[in-house]
Design a protein around this motif. Structure first.
Motif, PDB file in Angstrom:
ATOM      1  N   UNK A   1       0.815  -1.220   0.000  1.00  0.00           N
ATOM      2  CA  UNK A   1       0.000   0.000   0.000  1.00  0.00           C
ATOM      3  C   UNK A   1       0.844   1.264   0.000  1.00  0.00           C
ATOM      4  N   UNK A   2       1.986   1.252   0.680  1.00  0.00           N
ATOM      5  CA  UNK A   2       2.836   2.446   0.769  1.00  0.00           C
ATOM      6  C   UNK A   2       4.297   2.032   0.530  1.00  0.00           C
ATOM      7  N   UNK A   3       4.984   2.659  -0.399  1.00  0.00           N
ATOM      8  CA  UNK A   3       6.405   2.306  -0.638  1.00  0.00           C
ATOM      9  C   UNK A   3       7.258   2.437   0.618  1.00  0.00           C
ATOM     10  N   UNK A   4       6.931   3.442   1.464  1.00  0.00           N
ATOM     11  CA  UNK A   4       7.732   3.646   2.674  1.00  0.00           C
ATOM     12  C   UNK A   4       7.577   2.482   3.652  1.00  0.00           C
ATOM     13  N   UNK A   5       6.392   1.852   3.682  1.00  0.00           N
ATOM     14  CA  UNK A   5       6.184   0.732   4.599  1.00  0.00           C
ATOM     15  C   UNK A   5       7.077  -0.439   4.217  1.00  0.00           C
ATOM     16  N   UNK A   6       7.166  -0.687   2.897  1.00  0.00           N
ATOM     17  CA  UNK A   6       8.036  -1.770   2.449  1.00  0.00           C
ATOM     18  C   UNK A   6       9.509  -1.406   2.650  1.00  0.00           C
ATOM     19  N   UNK A   7       9.843  -0.150   2.455  1.00  0.00           N
ATOM     20  CA  UNK A   7      11.238   0.273   2.620  1.00  0.00           C
ATOM     21  C   UNK A   7      11.701   0.066   4.054  1.00  0.00           C
ATOM     22  N   UNK A   8      10.825   0.378   5.035  1.00  0.00           N
ATOM     23  CA  UNK A   8      11.186   0.143   6.441  1.00  0.00           C
ATOM     24  C   UNK A   8      11.515  -1.322   6.647  1.00  0.00           C
ATOM     25  N   UNK A   9      10.669  -2.196   6.111  1.00  0.00           N
ATOM     26  CA  UNK A   9      10.904  -3.616   6.310  1.00  0.00           C
ATOM     27  C   UNK A   9      12.182  -4.079   5.610  1.00  0.00           C
ATOM     28  N   UNK A  10      12.391  -3.624   4.397  1.00  0.00           N
ATOM     29  CA  UNK A  10      13.604  -4.028   3.673  1.00  0.00           C
ATOM     30  C   UNK A  10      14.866  -3.628   4.429  1.00  0.00           C
ATOM     31  N   UNK A  11      14.883  -2.423   4.997  1.00  0.00           N
ATOM     32  CA  UNK A  11      16.044  -1.960   5.757  1.00  0.00           C
ATOM     33  C   UNK A  11      16.272  -2.822   7.000  1.00  0.00           C
ATOM     34  N   UNK A  12      15.177  -3.136   7.717  1.00  0.00           N
ATOM     35  CA  UNK A  12      15.297  -3.930   8.947  1.00  0.00           C
ATOM     36  C   UNK A  12      15.739  -5.355   8.630  1.00  0.00           C
ATOM     37  N   UNK A  13      15.136  -5.956   7.605  1.00  0.00           N
ATOM     38  CA  UNK A  13      15.491  -7.333   7.238  1.00  0.00           C
ATOM     39  C   UNK A  13      16.954  -7.420   6.820  1.00  0.00           C
ATOM     40  N   UNK A  14      17.392  -6.468   5.991  1.00  0.00           N
ATOM     41  CA  UNK A  14      18.783  -6.452   5.533  1.00  0.00           C
ATOM     42  C   UNK A  14      19.753  -6.351   6.716  1.00  0.00           C
ATOM     43  N   UNK A  15      19.462  -5.524   7.714  1.00  0.00           N
ATOM     44  CA  UNK A  15      20.331  -5.337   8.879  1.00  0.00           C
ATOM     45  C   UNK A  15      20.444  -6.647   9.660  1.00  0.00           C
ATOM     46  N   UNK A  16      19.292  -7.325   9.882  1.00  0.00           N
ATOM     47  CA  UNK A  16      19.297  -8.568  10.658  1.00  0.00           C
ATOM     48  C   UNK A  16      20.095  -9.660   9.947  1.00  0.00           C
TER      49      UNK A  16
END
Length: 587
Positions: free
Chosen positions: A478-493
């Motif tokens: 629904x929102x590009x920013x929502x997916x971007x938050x998840x992508x950043x967190x997943x990549x860090x982990x």
């Protein structure tokens, strides 16, 4: 010894012919009893009326007369026994018995029973011989003896009965804006009883309100096949033909409505409004003028109907005068003022007529603005509790612009009951909504935990989809920013060898999106890095992994304060969602 001649002349053989034998029957004793009553000789009157019962034991009037004299003597219990005997064993339709019983119970001091019997009498014979006395006695019982309990019970019972009847024929759901539930319920009613005409008419309306116009017209036609003169079906058919733009069929359909003169106010109102809706304004004006004989002259719908007809016909002065009258009704003042302003603007623009809806409600533009404001300011519980607010949600979902529809979808996700679910499923099946609104509707259904199949339109046409097969992370689309938050967190982990925490982090983020960000269009993610850092901080703390806020903040190039604010907001929502889930499992 000589025989006594006087005694001899009364023997059977020599009896004089002018002596008439007395005829003893019920009529004789009735007249005798009435004479005793006139002399106020009640004891002998009782004996006389008792004889009428003996001579005519099947005549309930004799029992009532005897009961009346017993009441005059103060023997109210004996009087009541006779009256109940008449009602239970002789003539249950002898309504005056209920009035006599009310008087007896009042004299016995049982005012509730007296009130009950008066109400029963007025129900059976509202224009009867004792109606005026019963009304007066009822007022005395309520005003002077603290009564009214029986009347209140009766009103509650009548309201319950009316509600049950309204549910049976579907009116209850239509009046409360639950159109999808109305369709489902009425389809079952009609299937079980095809001869249920009221249910068929209401199902036609329910189809119309849910946008199933072909089915609505077919249902109206099915009623007219059974009852060609059914005015409700004639009106429904005309409205639908107007919607389809079939002018030839509409002209034929309107003819019976132009000729009919209904005597019932509600039906007369529906005919007049229908004629106005289909553009027959002169006929509508004539119909509203006929309606004026059936309702009070200041009836709001009459005033507005007449004003609308005049405005559409170009008689702006008449319309203005009628809306001024309507503005004196507190509940209708806003509608009247709205139309008066339109007349003023029309005159200023040199127009001779104004196109006005015959429906007495807030115009579409005002309704949409109000719903938008209420969605921004009202608490979700208000939409759950108030059927009128709920009805406005359904209406706005069908007629609102994109922004209003987005807000309604979110509000229905909070309402979360079966009817809200059905409304969203029906909306999803519409071919005129774009992919973004489809996704938002699917997210709302996922949030509600909806099950089963839905119909959804794609470029190649409609397809059936199981809600269980819709992925939970569809909300990220629904929102590009929502997916971007998840992508950043997943990549860090993953980069730090913490892949085991990816699932928990994903659940935290999706929970926050579903329970907070999705429900409020005003909330925006400006800097995804702050939210990714906040999400990671919450997840690592819950997993007992040592972490410092300043280290995460430094990695994502955000301030510690923004990280702390994001993590705090997220943690509150997630904890609240977890508590709610635990409570539901316990219950």
């Amino acid at each position: 010894m000589q025989m006594d001649k006087r005694r001899h002349r009364y023997n059977k053989v020599d009896r004089p012919e002018n002596v008439i034998a007395m005829k003893l029957d019920a009529s004789y004793f009735f007249e005798r009893g009435m004479r005793f009553l006139q002399r106020n000789d009640l004891a002998r009157a009782v004996k006389a009326f008792q004889r009428t019962v003996e001579y005519e034991p099947d005549n309930p009037v004799n029992y009532c007369n005897l009961a009346g004299v017993l009441a005059e003597l103060g023997d109210f219990e004996a009087s009541n026994e006779l009256l109940h005997y008449v009602l239970e064993h002789m003539d249950p339709h002898m309504s005056e018995c209920w009035f006599y019983l009310a008087n007896n119970y009042a004299n016995l001091g049982d005012y509730d029973a007296a009130e009950e019997h008066l109400l029963r009498y007025l129900d059976l014979d509202p224009d009867g011989e004792y109606a005026a006395e019963a009304e007066e006695m009822l007022s005395i019982l309520i005003d002077e003896f603290g009564g009214g309990r029986a009347l209140e019970r009766r009103r509650r019972e009548e309201a319950r009965a009316e509600t049950m009847q309204a549910i049976q024929d579907g009116r209850y759901f239509l009046e409360n804006g639950q159109f999808e539930v109305a369709v489902e319920w009425l389809e079952q009613v009609v299937a079980a009883d095809p001869s249920h005409i009221a249910a068929r008419n209401n199902l036609s309306l329910a189809y119309y309100y849910t946008g199933q116009y072909d089915k609505a017209l077919a249902m109206a036609e099915s009623v007219l096949e059974r009852q060609p003169d059914n005015l409700h079906a004639l009106c429904n058919r005309a409205l639908l033909l107007q919607h389809f733009g079939d002018e030839d069929r509409l002209r034929r359909a309107v003819e019976p409505l132009q000729k009919v003169i209904p005597l019932h106010p509600d039906i007369a109102m529906k005919v007049a409004i229908t004629l106005g809706f289909v553009g027959r304004h002169a006929d509508a004006l004539a119909a509203f003028r006929r309606l004026a004989r059936l309702v009070p002259p200041d009836h709001p719908m009459l005033l507005h109907g007449l004003a609308a007809a005049h405005a559409n016909l170009g008689n702006l002065t008449c319309a203005e005068a009628l809306w001024r009258q309507l503005s004196r009704h507190e509940d209708c003042a806003r509608v009247a003022d709205y139309h008066l302003e339109r007349v003023r603007q029309a005159r200023g623009a040199g127009l001779t007529s104004v196109s006005v809806s015959y429906q007495l409600d807030i115009p579409v533009e005002m309704q949409l603005a109000e719903v938008r404001d209420r969605l921004q300011t009202s608490s979700p519980d208000e939409w759950k509790r108030d059927p009128l607010l709920r009805a406005s949600l359904y209406w706005s979902l069908r007629h609102g612009n994109r922004e209003v529809r987005q807000r309604v979808i979110r509000a229905l996700a909070v309402v979360g009951d079966g009817d809200a679910e059905q409304a969203l499923k029906s909306f999803l099946a519409r071919p005129d909504i774009d992919a973004s609104l489809q996704e938002q509707t699917l997210v709302a259904l996922k949030r509600m935990g909806a099950k089963g199949s839905v119909r959804i339109w794609r470029a190649a046409g409609p397809i059936e989809m199981r809600l269980e097969d819709v992925r939970q992370d569809i909300i990220l689309d629904l929102q590009p920013q929502w997916r971007e938050v998840w992508d950043l967190a997943e990549e860090w982990l993953i980069a730090r060898g913490l892949r085991a925490l990816v699932g928990q982090a994903r659940r935290f983020w999706l929970t926050y999106l579903y329970d907070d960000l999705f429900l409020d269009l005003r909330k925006r993610i400006v800097k995804p890095e702050s939210w990714a850092a906040g999400l990671l901080y919450v997840v690592l703390r819950y997993a007992n992994v040592p972490v410092l806020q300043r280290d995460l903040a430094a990695h994502f190039s955000v301030s510690v304060s923004s990280l702390s604010k994001c993590s705090s907001r997220m943690e509150q929502v997630v904890l609240r969602a977890g508590w709610r889930a635990r409570r539901s499992r316990e219950e």
